[in-house]
Motif scaffolding. Structure first.
Motif, mmCIF file in Angstrom:
data_model
loop_
_atom_site.group_PDB
_atom_site.id
_atom_site.type_symbol
_atom_site.label_atom_id
_atom_site.label_comp_id
_atom_site.label_asym_id
_atom_site.label_seq_id
_atom_site.Cartn_x
_atom_site.Cartn_y
_atom_site.Cartn_z
ATOM 1 N N GLN A 17 0.864 -1.181 0.000
ATOM 2 C CA GLN A 17 0.000 0.000 0.000
ATOM 3 C C GLN A 17 0.893 1.221 0.000
ATOM 4 O O GLN A 17 1.692 1.413 0.915
ATOM 5 C CB GLN A 17 -0.890 -0.032 1.251
ATOM 6 N N GLN A 18 0.780 2.066 -1.029
ATOM 7 C CA GLN A 18 1.633 3.252 -1.135
ATOM 8 C C GLN A 18 1.084 4.185 -2.207
ATOM 9 O O GLN A 18 0.193 3.798 -2.965
ATOM 10 C CB GLN A 18 3.053 2.855 -1.475
ATOM 11 N N PRO A 19 1.601 5.404 -2.280
ATOM 12 C CA PRO A 19 1.170 6.293 -3.365
ATOM 13 C C PRO A 19 1.623 5.741 -4.716
ATOM 14 O O PRO A 19 2.759 5.304 -4.867
ATOM 15 C CB PRO A 19 1.878 7.613 -3.054
ATOM 16 N N VAL A 20 0.708 5.735 -5.680
ATOM 17 C CA VAL A 20 0.996 5.226 -7.023
ATOM 18 C C VAL A 20 0.575 6.287 -8.038
ATOM 19 O O VAL A 20 -0.235 7.163 -7.748
ATOM 20 C CB VAL A 20 0.261 3.894 -7.300
ATOM 21 N N ARG A 21 1.124 6.188 -9.228
ATOM 22 C CA ARG A 21 0.786 7.138 -10.291
ATOM 23 C C ARG A 21 -0.590 6.806 -10.859
ATOM 24 O O ARG A 21 -0.931 5.652 -11.056
ATOM 25 C CB ARG A 21 1.833 7.086 -11.380
ATOM 26 N N TRP A 22 -1.345 7.849 -11.174
ATOM 27 C CA TRP A 22 -2.670 7.694 -11.739
ATOM 28 C C TRP A 22 -2.546 7.670 -13.262
ATOM 29 O O TRP A 22 -2.151 8.667 -13.871
ATOM 30 C CB TRP A 22 -3.556 8.843 -11.278
ATOM 31 N N LEU A 23 -2.835 6.529 -13.883
ATOM 32 C CA LEU A 23 -2.731 6.310 -15.327
ATOM 33 C C LEU A 23 -1.355 6.661 -15.881
ATOM 34 O O LEU A 23 -1.218 7.080 -17.020
ATOM 35 C CB LEU A 23 -3.815 7.090 -16.086
ATOM 36 N N GLY A 24 -0.313 6.490 -15.063
ATOM 37 C CA GLY A 24 1.047 6.757 -15.515
ATOM 38 C C GLY A 24 1.412 8.227 -15.556
ATOM 39 O O GLY A 24 2.508 8.580 -15.983
ATOM 40 N N LEU A 25 0.522 9.086 -15.142
ATOM 41 C CA LEU A 25 0.784 10.520 -15.142
ATOM 42 C C LEU A 25 1.536 10.916 -13.872
ATOM 43 O O LEU A 25 1.606 10.130 -12.922
ATOM 44 C CB LEU A 25 -0.544 11.281 -15.246
ATOM 45 N N PRO A 26 2.086 12.124 -13.794
ATOM 46 C CA PRO A 26 2.837 12.529 -12.591
ATOM 47 C C PRO A 26 1.981 12.602 -11.315
ATOM 48 O O PRO A 26 2.530 12.541 -10.226
ATOM 49 C CB PRO A 26 3.368 13.914 -12.955
ATOM 50 N N ARG A 27 0.687 12.727 -11.437
ATOM 51 C CA ARG A 27 -0.186 12.811 -10.263
ATOM 52 C C ARG A 27 -0.187 11.476 -9.526
ATOM 53 O O ARG A 27 -0.336 10.424 -10.134
ATOM 54 C CB ARG A 27 -1.604 13.150 -10.698
ATOM 55 N N THR A 28 -0.020 11.511 -8.205
ATOM 56 C CA THR A 28 -0.042 10.281 -7.415
ATOM 57 C C THR A 28 -1.267 10.267 -6.521
ATOM 58 O O THR A 28 -1.731 11.311 -6.061
ATOM 59 C CB THR A 28 1.221 10.135 -6.543
ATOM 60 N N VAL A 29 -1.772 9.074 -6.305
ATOM 61 C CA VAL A 29 -2.902 8.834 -5.413
ATOM 62 C C VAL A 29 -2.563 7.633 -4.545
ATOM 63 O O VAL A 29 -1.664 6.848 -4.858
ATOM 64 C CB VAL A 29 -4.211 8.574 -6.205
ATOM 65 N N GLN A 30 -3.287 7.488 -3.447
ATOM 66 C CA GLN A 30 -3.049 6.345 -2.570
ATOM 67 C C GLN A 30 -3.646 5.095 -3.204
ATOM 68 O O GLN A 30 -4.791 5.100 -3.634
ATOM 69 C CB GLN A 30 -3.680 6.593 -1.197
ATOM 70 N N GLY A 31 -2.868 4.053 -3.291
ATOM 71 C CA GLY A 31 -3.347 2.817 -3.889
ATOM 72 C C GLY A 31 -2.442 1.660 -3.543
ATOM 73 O O GLY A 31 -1.617 1.744 -2.627
ATOM 74 N N GLN A 32 -2.599 0.583 -4.268
ATOM 75 C CA GLN A 32 -1.782 -0.603 -4.059
ATOM 76 C C GLN A 32 -0.910 -0.823 -5.284
ATOM 77 O O GLN A 32 -1.301 -0.484 -6.396
ATOM 78 C CB GLN A 32 -2.652 -1.836 -3.842
ATOM 79 N N ALA A 33 0.231 -1.420 -5.041
ATOM 80 C CA ALA A 33 1.146 -1.742 -6.134
ATOM 81 C C ALA A 33 1.693 -3.144 -5.913
ATOM 82 O O ALA A 33 1.950 -3.552 -4.783
ATOM 83 C CB ALA A 33 2.288 -0.737 -6.192
ATOM 84 N N LEU A 34 1.842 -3.867 -6.993
ATOM 85 C CA LEU A 34 2.516 -5.153 -6.965
ATOM 86 C C LEU A 34 3.972 -4.875 -7.326
ATOM 87 O O LEU A 34 4.257 -4.371 -8.416
ATOM 88 C CB LEU A 34 1.891 -6.119 -7.972
ATOM 89 N N VAL A 35 4.875 -5.154 -6.398
ATOM 90 C CA VAL A 35 6.281 -4.821 -6.610
ATOM 91 C C VAL A 35 7.107 -6.094 -6.737
ATOM 92 O O VAL A 35 6.778 -7.137 -6.168
ATOM 93 C CB VAL A 35 6.843 -3.925 -5.481
ATOM 94 N N LEU A 36 8.178 -5.985 -7.487
ATOM 95 C CA LEU A 36 9.121 -7.072 -7.705
ATOM 96 C C LEU A 36 10.389 -6.763 -6.929
ATOM 97 O O LEU A 36 11.042 -5.752 -7.176
ATOM 98 C CB LEU A 36 9.445 -7.190 -9.204
ATOM 99 N N VAL A 37 10.720 -7.628 -5.973
ATOM 100 C CA VAL A 37 11.950 -7.472 -5.196
ATOM 101 C C VAL A 37 12.956 -8.460 -5.764
ATOM 102 O O VAL A 37 12.715 -9.667 -5.761
ATOM 103 C CB VAL A 37 11.700 -7.728 -3.698
#
Length: 184
Positions: free
Chosen positions: A120-140
């Motif tokens: 759970q972290q701020p993510v880009r909205w439709l790939g634009l510079p604007r960020t919103v709170q959301g979920q991301a699947l990350v690769l470690v």
């Protein structure tokens, strides 16, 4: 009378996304369907390409063939961009995980993957510079810190905007592929 074959979310969203036993696990596959924003943007690019192709025909009939060839080449570039937009996303196979972006593709073998997890972290909205709170699947990746882990999917990208259930299913599918093939 409902017409389920006309709806985009008929039985596919409720179906189990696991591969069938006879499916070839060595083929690259996207564990989710492209979202409506991605398909819509590709359709807009293809519509633009149709106008450019029409302009190429008009130029060929009224002006020089060399100018028409340049405009036709531009139409081919627009069509290539539309097709690449449709291929963008995360693909998995027994060989590893592949992230396809507009201009480049990155493939990571499963033995170099330390973890795939949802945060759970701020993510880009439709790939634009604007960020919103959301979920991301990350690769470690192995040997790297979790802070510089690249996003694979987010709840606000073109595939999952306003489709949190589809994001959860896709994240679970990618995590299941990672759990199965990281262990051997």
């Amino acid at each position: 009378m409902p017409l389920p074959f006309l709806t985009a979310d008929s039985d596919f969203d409720t179906a189990d996304d696991a591969a069938l036993p006879f499916d070839d696990r060595d083929r690259w596959r996207r564990p989710y369907r492209p979202g409506p924003w991605r398909v819509g943007m590709a359709a807009v690019w293809l519509l633009l390409a149709s106008y450019v192709l029409f302009a190429a025909v008009i130029i060929a009939l009224t002006d020089s063939l060399s100018a028409s060839a340049v405009v036709f080449g531009l139409a081919l570039v627009v069509i290539a961009i539309a097709l690449r937009l449709l291929r963008m996303g995360v693909w998995v196979s027994a060989h590893g995980l592949r992230q396809v972006r507009l201009l480049h593709t990155r493939t990571m073998p499963w033995d170099r993957v330390a973890a795939v997890r949802t945060v759970q972290q701020p993510v880009r909205w439709l790939g634009l510079p604007r960020t919103v709170q959301g979920q991301a699947l990350v690769l470690v990746r192995k040997g790297r810190s979790a802070d510089d882990a690249p996003y694979l999917l987010t709840t606000h990208n073109a595939d999952f905007l306003a489709r949190s259930g589809a994001f959860d299913r896709a994240a679970d599918a990618v995590e299941a592929w990672a759990a199965e093939y990281r262990q051997g």
